[in-house]
Design an enzyme around this catalytic site. Sequence first.
Site, PDB file in Angstrom:
ATOM      1  N   CYS A 380      43.671 108.947  63.262  1.00  0.00           N
ATOM      2  CA  CYS A 380      44.593 110.053  63.521  1.00  0.00           C
ATOM      3  C   CYS A 380      45.403 110.398  62.270  1.00  0.00           C
ATOM      4  O   CYS A 380      44.887 111.025  61.354  1.00  0.00           O
ATOM      5  CB  CYS A 380      45.487 109.726  64.718  1.00  0.00           C
ATOM      6  SG  CYS A 380      46.364 111.163  65.370  1.00  0.00           S
ATOM      7  N   HIS A 506      41.609 108.889  68.754  1.00  0.00           N
ATOM      8  CA  HIS A 506      42.034 107.488  68.854  1.00  0.00           C
ATOM      9  C   HIS A 506      40.936 106.680  69.550  1.00  0.00           C
ATOM     10  O   HIS A 506      40.952 106.536  70.781  1.00  0.00           O
ATOM     11  CB  HIS A 506      43.327 107.385  69.667  1.00  0.00           C
ATOM     12  CG  HIS A 506      44.536 107.886  68.962  1.00  0.00           C
ATOM     13  ND1 HIS A 506      45.464 107.053  68.378  1.00  0.00           N
ATOM     14  CD2 HIS A 506      44.978 109.154  68.744  1.00  0.00           C
ATOM     15  CE1 HIS A 506      46.426 107.773  67.832  1.00  0.00           C
ATOM     16  NE2 HIS A 506      46.160 109.056  68.043  1.00  0.00           N
ATOM     17  N   GLU A 508      40.555 103.597  69.831  1.00  0.00           N
ATOM     18  CA  GLU A 508      41.037 102.347  70.428  1.00  0.00           C
ATOM     19  C   GLU A 508      41.290 102.466  71.927  1.00  0.00           C
ATOM     20  O   GLU A 508      41.187 101.472  72.655  1.00  0.00           O
ATOM     21  CB  GLU A 508      42.323 101.882  69.725  1.00  0.00           C
ATOM     22  CG  GLU A 508      43.555 102.732  69.937  1.00  0.00           C
ATOM     23  CD  GLU A 508      43.712 103.883  68.952  1.00  0.00           C
ATOM     24  OE1 GLU A 508      44.831 104.417  68.832  1.00  0.00           O
ATOM     25  OE2 GLU A 508      42.712 104.250  68.312  1.00  0.00           O
TER      26      GLU A 508
END
EC number: 6.3.4.2
Length: 548
Positions: A380, A506, A508
């Site tokens: 990001c 993102h 994750e």
Amino acid sequence: MVPKLIIVTGGVMSSVGKGVTTASIGRILRARGLNVNAIKVDPYLNVDAGTMNPYQHGEVFVTYDGGEIDLDLGHYERFLDVELSRRNNITSGQIYLSVIEKERRGEYLGQTVQLIPHVTDEIKKRILDAADGFDVTLVEIGGTVGDYEQLPFLEAARQLRLELGEENTLFVHVAWVPLLPTTEEFKTKPLQHSVAELRRYGIQPDAVVARSQKPLDKAAIKKISLFANVPASAIFNSYDVDTVYRVPLVLEEQGMGDFLTRRLALRAARPDLSDWQNFVDALANPRVEVKVGMCGKYVELRDSYISIVEALRHAGAALRARPKLVWINSDEVEKRPEMLSDIDVDAMVVLPGFGKRGTEGMIECIRHARVNKIPFLGICFGMQLAVVEFSRNVLGLRGANSTELDPDTPHPVVHLAPEQLGVDKLGGTMILGNREVEIVPGTLAHRLYGASSTVERHRHRYEVNLDYLPKLQEAGLVVSGWRTDIRRVEIIELRDHPFFIATQFHPEFRSRPTKPRPVFRGLLSAALLAKGGEEGGGGDQGVRQGGG
């Protein structure tokens, strides 16, 4: 169908482990083939976590539908392997806002609006709406029993027991049992007082999870049973372990799964936690260590990046490699960029963030990784700054920057996304949630994902300025991922580097213990390859074939 609820409360102190306990209960029930849902109740007056400072609240987790949520939702998703919605988070701010709006619209027909029944009815309605269609729903009530702001939620929970019946509701209380170091004696009095406080609000726990530093002895369990008025068979011990992912196994071994299914009369299959056990074994028995530099501005509070930390652990388990995280404060790098030459890392991650502070230090970390051929991942804000670094130091655009950091930059290579130009409110107004990403064939990203597209979660306002893209590409920057619904840069990479990739999204947030995301597995695989090939239990396989 009457919903079945497991309501989790906490006592003695905050951060006692309610979130991990709730997620672990969910994992245990999922292992029995049950369709499990989880709700986090947050008593704060914010509508959501989106505007909170990471130093106060830690990471803001993003749901698939764009909810900005408490980080415990991340635990739930990882443990349960599900995608939760924004409605799985209920805050006091949401409740009071809804009640006031209904009053203004005249929906209460002139009644005096009160905490009971109007606020508690709104709480119950939201819980029951979110629980609809699931075999069992977990409800974690944030905070500690005795907090003023928690009272409406405890009262709503008490009413739910009355309305749904004991056969459909179960209260689990999580509380700390300290170990007195001078006598090596467990002190159960704090837990006893916590249960007594819960009883004051009309709630008797059906089960207790005693958190402790070490496994409790029988004497402590007997005392808890006596004074909490809970059978010893319904008292479970969550003691400190090497990884939070071991907690479901610890609780299952003590019979918690059988207790829950029996108590709620759940039709459940035989439990199968073999994949979870294999993951925990891989996590606990790595064959090699890989040092990962974590460059960011909130490194003093590691919970600010908890999903990234967990995503690296997931990838490490798949490769039988332990990521040793080396935290790099970008503020310090900004003051002393030469310090990077003394930091020994096998890979570098430049982390998400907002605002100007420490950004020059993050840019220096990117330059260090690029020049020294260190496997690199930017996420990001980390991707945006990678474009800034490349523009300045490779393309030669002096003063290039993001307009977030320098509104007067002569080269705005990163700028505010067009749809954000008219936005005048902060909460819930960013580009949020799942978006489909088209992956360009023949790129590193394509090799990692092994697919022509992926779906990833987003949380940002600024994006790469497409006006500069021809110059950037001519200088060697590769765009390997695009938004499919609108032409926006999602992934960049460099060809003349062993592993250099950055994502606007993102990754994750969609990582799971047994399903690591490709960019994290690829990063560790590249670092292991640089260290000596196959010793990580997979070597460069993640780079060549994808990874999750």
